[in-house]
Design an enzyme around this catalytic site. Structure first.
Site, PDB file in Angstrom:
ATOM      1  N   ASP A 280       0.868  -1.164   0.000  1.00 13.57           N
ATOM      2  CA  ASP A 280       0.000   0.000   0.000  1.00 13.57           C
ATOM      3  C   ASP A 280       0.915   1.228   0.000  1.00 13.57           C
ATOM      4  OD1 ASP A 280      -2.340   1.606   0.350  1.00 13.57           O
ATOM      5  OD2 ASP A 280      -1.938   1.675   2.506  1.00 13.57           O
TER       6      ASP A 280
ATOM      7  N   ASP B 212      -1.697  -0.965   5.815  1.00 11.95           N
ATOM      8  CA  ASP B 212      -2.021  -0.487   7.163  1.00 11.95           C
ATOM      9  C   ASP B 212      -3.517  -0.300   7.376  1.00 11.95           C
ATOM     10  OD1 ASP B 212      -2.022   1.796   5.388  1.00 11.95           O
ATOM     11  OD2 ASP B 212      -2.081   3.068   7.169  1.00 11.95           O
TER      12      ASP B 212
ATOM     13  N   ASP C 283       0.001   5.108   1.147  1.00  8.75           N
ATOM     14  CA  ASP C 283      -0.143   5.968   2.320  1.00  8.75           C
ATOM     15  C   ASP C 283      -0.182   5.147   3.606  1.00  8.75           C
ATOM     16  OD1 ASP C 283      -0.808   8.742   1.022  1.00  8.75           O
ATOM     17  OD2 ASP C 283      -2.065   7.295  -0.022  1.00  8.75           O
TER      18      ASP C 283
END
Length: 224
Positions: free
Chosen positions: A14, A173, A16
């Site tokens: 991922d 996250d 960000d």
């Protein structure tokens, strides 16, 4: 190294909250909208946990707006324009990310980025950040017909990298990242150092593993 982690040929990340700490720029953009509404700036700590939820999360924190609000689309575009104006002014890679990527490359493990952030922002970020520009695949929220947690973006990245899903892992996250990994038939690694959507533990996401900093992934893969 556990046998389950042998044979990994590709690592997908991922963006960000996993590779890039973009919270400062996104929070600054959200505060532009607050100032336009005659409100005082909020501290970065108010925004940081919800950066992974994109414009919806930022507008909810900044202005109390929900997606069903009549003026949501207009405010979202205003937020996007404010973000473009500060893009990469304060965003930085998380500590250890350059070393992690370098080690993967040296070990012959390909890597890519799969994000729900649109190409409008992701491509300029990658052009400005030399480490991110080396990704073997860059799949954005509007690259395929579906965004995470649908598996299509992860599967598309695997196709670009020339690996089977079971030979890849996905690091993220957000709970959607783990859901997307499972749906794509690959292992999911929770980046516990990221934004996490405000939760204190990622255990409920049922990741296959969790790391507290980027370089821990090398240990997981037996590359340290």
């Amino acid at each position: 190294m556990p046998a389950a982690w042998s044979g990994v040929r590709a690592v997908l990340f991922d963006l960000d909250g996993t590779l890039l700490d973009s919270a400062p720029d996104l929070g600054a953009a959200a505060n532009v909208l607050r100032r336009s509404a005659g409100l005082e700036d909020l501290p970065l700590s108010a925004y940081r946990p919800y950066v992974g939820t994109g414009a919806r999360g930022m507008l909810r924190i900044a202005l109390g707006l929900q997606p069903d609000a009549a003026d949501f689309d207009a405010h979202r575009e205003a937020f996007f324009q404010a973000y473009e104006a500060v893009l990469m002014q304060h965003s930085v890679l998380f500590a250890g990310v350059p070393q992690l990527v370098q080690q993967l490359e040296q070990q012959g493990i390909c890597w890519g980025i799969v994000t729900n952030k649109s190409e409008r922002f992701t491509h300029p970020i990658a052009l400005q950040q030399a480490t991110l520009a080396r990704a073997g695949a860059l799949v954005c929220g509007d690259t395929t017909a579906h965004a995470k947690p649908h598996p299509a973006p992860l599967l598309h990245a695997c196709e670009r990298l020339g690996v089977a899903p079971e030979q890849a892992i996905y690091v993220g996250d957000d709970e959607r990242d783990m859901q997307a990994a499972r749906a794509a038939g690959m292992r999911g690694v929770a980046a516990d150092y990221g934004y996490l959507g405000g939760v204190e533990s990622t255990d409920a996401w049922n990741p296959d593993a969790a790391i507290k900093n980027p370089l821990e992934l090398l240990n997981l893969l037996g590359l340290d």
